[in-house]
Enzyme design. Sequence first.
Site, PDB file in Angstrom:
ATOM      1  N   THR A 173       0.837  -1.194   0.000  1.00  0.00           N
ATOM      2  CA  THR A 173       0.000   0.000   0.000  1.00  0.00           C
ATOM      3  C   THR A 173       0.869   1.240   0.000  1.00  0.00           C
ATOM      4  O   THR A 173       2.024   1.215   0.415  1.00  0.00           O
ATOM      5  CB  THR A 173      -0.890   0.076   1.253  1.00  0.00           C
ATOM      6  OG1 THR A 173      -0.055   0.199   2.416  1.00  0.00           O
ATOM      7  CG2 THR A 173      -1.779  -1.142   1.375  1.00  0.00           C
ATOM      8  N   ASP A 174       0.287   2.335  -0.463  1.00  0.00           N
ATOM      9  CA  ASP A 174       0.848   3.636  -0.123  1.00  0.00           C
ATOM     10  C   ASP A 174       0.617   3.817   1.373  1.00  0.00           C
ATOM     11  O   ASP A 174      -0.203   3.113   1.977  1.00  0.00           O
ATOM     12  CB  ASP A 174       0.156   4.738  -0.937  1.00  0.00           C
ATOM     13  CG  ASP A 174       0.984   6.017  -1.016  1.00  0.00           C
ATOM     14  OD1 ASP A 174       1.953   6.162  -0.249  1.00  0.00           O
ATOM     15  OD2 ASP A 174       0.655   6.871  -1.861  1.00  0.00           O
ATOM     16  N   TRP A 175       1.310   4.750   1.987  1.00  0.00           N
ATOM     17  CA  TRP A 175       1.221   4.886   3.438  1.00  0.00           C
ATOM     18  C   TRP A 175      -0.216   5.110   3.903  1.00  0.00           C
ATOM     19  O   TRP A 175      -0.892   6.031   3.441  1.00  0.00           O
ATOM     20  CB  TRP A 175       2.137   6.012   3.918  1.00  0.00           C
ATOM     21  CG  TRP A 175       3.529   5.539   4.169  1.00  0.00           C
ATOM     22  CD1 TRP A 175       4.220   4.640   3.415  1.00  0.00           C
ATOM     23  CD2 TRP A 175       4.372   5.906   5.252  1.00  0.00           C
ATOM     24  NE1 TRP A 175       5.454   4.427   3.962  1.00  0.00           N
ATOM     25  CE2 TRP A 175       5.579   5.191   5.091  1.00  0.00           C
ATOM     26  CE3 TRP A 175       4.248   6.766   6.326  1.00  0.00           C
ATOM     27  CZ2 TRP A 175       6.648   5.312   5.968  1.00  0.00           C
ATOM     28  CZ3 TRP A 175       5.307   6.904   7.206  1.00  0.00           C
ATOM     29  CH2 TRP A 175       6.481   6.175   7.029  1.00  0.00           C
TER      30      TRP A 175
END
Length: 794
Positions: free
Chosen positions: A289-291
């Site tokens: 995931t992105d953060w």
Amino acid sequence: MNKLLKKSKSYLTYCLYKNVGKGLKKAFILVLAINSFSCNIKESVPQLGENSIKEVIDALTLKEKAKMVASNAISEPDYQGLPLALGHYMFGIPKLGIPNVALNDGPAGLHIDSIRPDEPNKKYFATAWPASRLIASSWDMELAEKVAAAYGHELKEYGIGIVLGPGLNIHRNPLCGRNFEYYSEDPLVSGLIASAMVDGVQSNGVGTCLKHFVANNQETQRNVLETYISERALREIYLRTFEIPVRKSQPWTIMTALNYLNGPYVSENPELLTTILRDEWGFKGFVMTDWFGGIDPIKQLKAGNDLLTPGIPTQVEAIIKAVENKELPVEVLDKNIERILSVIEKTAIFKGYQFSDDPDLKANAQFCRTAATEGMILLKNNQVLPFNKDIKKIALFGNEGYRQFAGGLGSGQVNRAYENPISQGLENAGYTLDANLKDAYLSYIANYDKANPKGNHIKELFEPTPPAPIMQVKASQIEKMSSEYDIAVLVLGRISGENLDRAQQNFEITGAEKQIIKDVSKAFHSKGKKVVVVLNIAGVIETASWRDDVDAIFLAWMPGQEGGNAIADVLTGKVNPSGKLTTTFPMKYSDVPSAKNFPGNFYPEKSTRDFMGYKYIPGDVTYEEGIYVGYRYYNSFNVKPAYEFGYGLSYTDFKYSNLELSAKQFTDEMTVKVTITNTGKTAGKEAVQIYLSAPTKSMDKPTEELKAFAKTGLLEPGASQTLTFKLNARDLSSFSTEQSAWFAEAGKYTVKAGASSRDFRLIKSFELANDMVVEKVHKALVPTKDINDLKSRR
């Protein structure tokens, strides 16, 4: 007995044995045997790289499994002393031979702390490479791979396992804050340049991470944005840019975007992450995931999103609970970990590479300078560039002439060792600048910075302090300088970054900028002298209202830490400009096909979440322009741009000749050849573009689409080079939503070899005898609302 004593590895055990009574010796031998057995068990714990991945996974506890997919190792006290990467550390388990792998931003250079707690008197720096859109503007895949290889080696020497890049979202709208770290409005340019970058970095045993998959084409409220795109536009534009490097270069990892897409969160969508990415494209790596992306970690893991970054304790707890409650099959979790471990095994860090913390930054800086010149673009030239031998003294105007924007904000930031603004580059090239004017600009910038101090990291990430507006110079001072100096160079600057899109005002030229352009041009032209504008910008700006006032416009983009020297190299003719636009410059913002629905509609009354004090405001955006992104729109709807896609001038001229097609009828593949001859007086390179026009009997299509490109070598005056291109069946096809297939219509196809999307030099046609279903795919990512895509007027 001696073997047992040896295996016990304990002198104390041996002494005890020698001193016990005879009656206890048998019992003691039994204790030693048990001790030996336990030692053998410990010695036989599976090791990653020596045992199968399945054996290693089987040796993990449930908590360890949960931590492997959702825990940031940097928060664990056992893992301090690792490279100080500004990113994320994957959770490792040393007893099983699983290291902590450092993930690091970003696309324009390594994002590390300059100062380390244990070495307060030493500073560590990284090379600030030219921004991604500048590299793409070179139209040179070989150059892109070389830049990536050098960057990858630097990552390797700093102990980084995976770099969080390249970013390759589409330039859907010029106001996207991160366009500087993406490549193009066209998926072929974006995909092929990204593929070259993947190959270069991964040749060092460092992984890449394509991001942001998919449709993260704006920053405004991206965490809660509901994005709606038709199946055809998704397949032909937004997915295609990722499909190319996945199929061609197999990046080790991919990062999911933060937005929703046609319903679910991207990171929770199995149709995207499993059906399309893995089943159709054959992706072998792991997905992260992105953060803080997504909401439900169980849905993410089931969908095929293997790593949750940065990883938080509540996610670990939720995963453990879900497995225990049979909500998450352990087999799914094991598969997530299997994909992660298969990538870890490839890294140089896992293979025992002893990183130096001392890459050759000097050599990289020199290559950075060379690379930057290859992607800079000459937009206008009224017999002023390159500078002639009579030019000795230069009047340099504009803040960014003295403080350059080397790169963008957010993940684009790099702690570089030094700054090389245009003023320094021109002085290094032997030109004289006005010392008083230089002092005035530097004082103005310093005073502005003092009055407008930057906030902490989080504030600057969400609310960056704007740079100083352009300093005004009195008309009387400009008039005086026009008598004393041989030429005027005026620098206009724009910067942008993560989490914030540009305002439309940032696209426009400000009143102050218009005034200084007018004053400088009037004064210098009255003396028969020329004016050059240099654009040190993150994104496209308006040029039509002022370009006739100046003699040359030179687009430097964000050129990295050697930008000043690189710009001087081109302005002086040391290097002939060969960059071309990978994004259209419109006449005005309202001409942009997505202008009416960017960034979308937002609903403050529905805000329920916040992040570090910043509110998430739910919104939605519909890509009503469909496939008509960039030049596809401008060409098909006959909207004249200021500077078209593929455009760029040179100090020499090129002739296109001998366009050859391998056949008049298409079967499986078509070979296209074209000869390029330098007909001018200066050595140079030419980026050649091959466009294709297709039949439109049953499907609406753009008038032409880019299908191949290549750059010549450095051609001396009079020299020629023949370039060869391949067109396959997929190149002829469009995506048919009704058939869920790539479909090529029978009929006449026209090949156009050109210098830009509007400058076609040679044209030839071939026929496809019968309709052709090129590739059948799954019905997937169907929008949950009706979308009336824009249709061509043809």
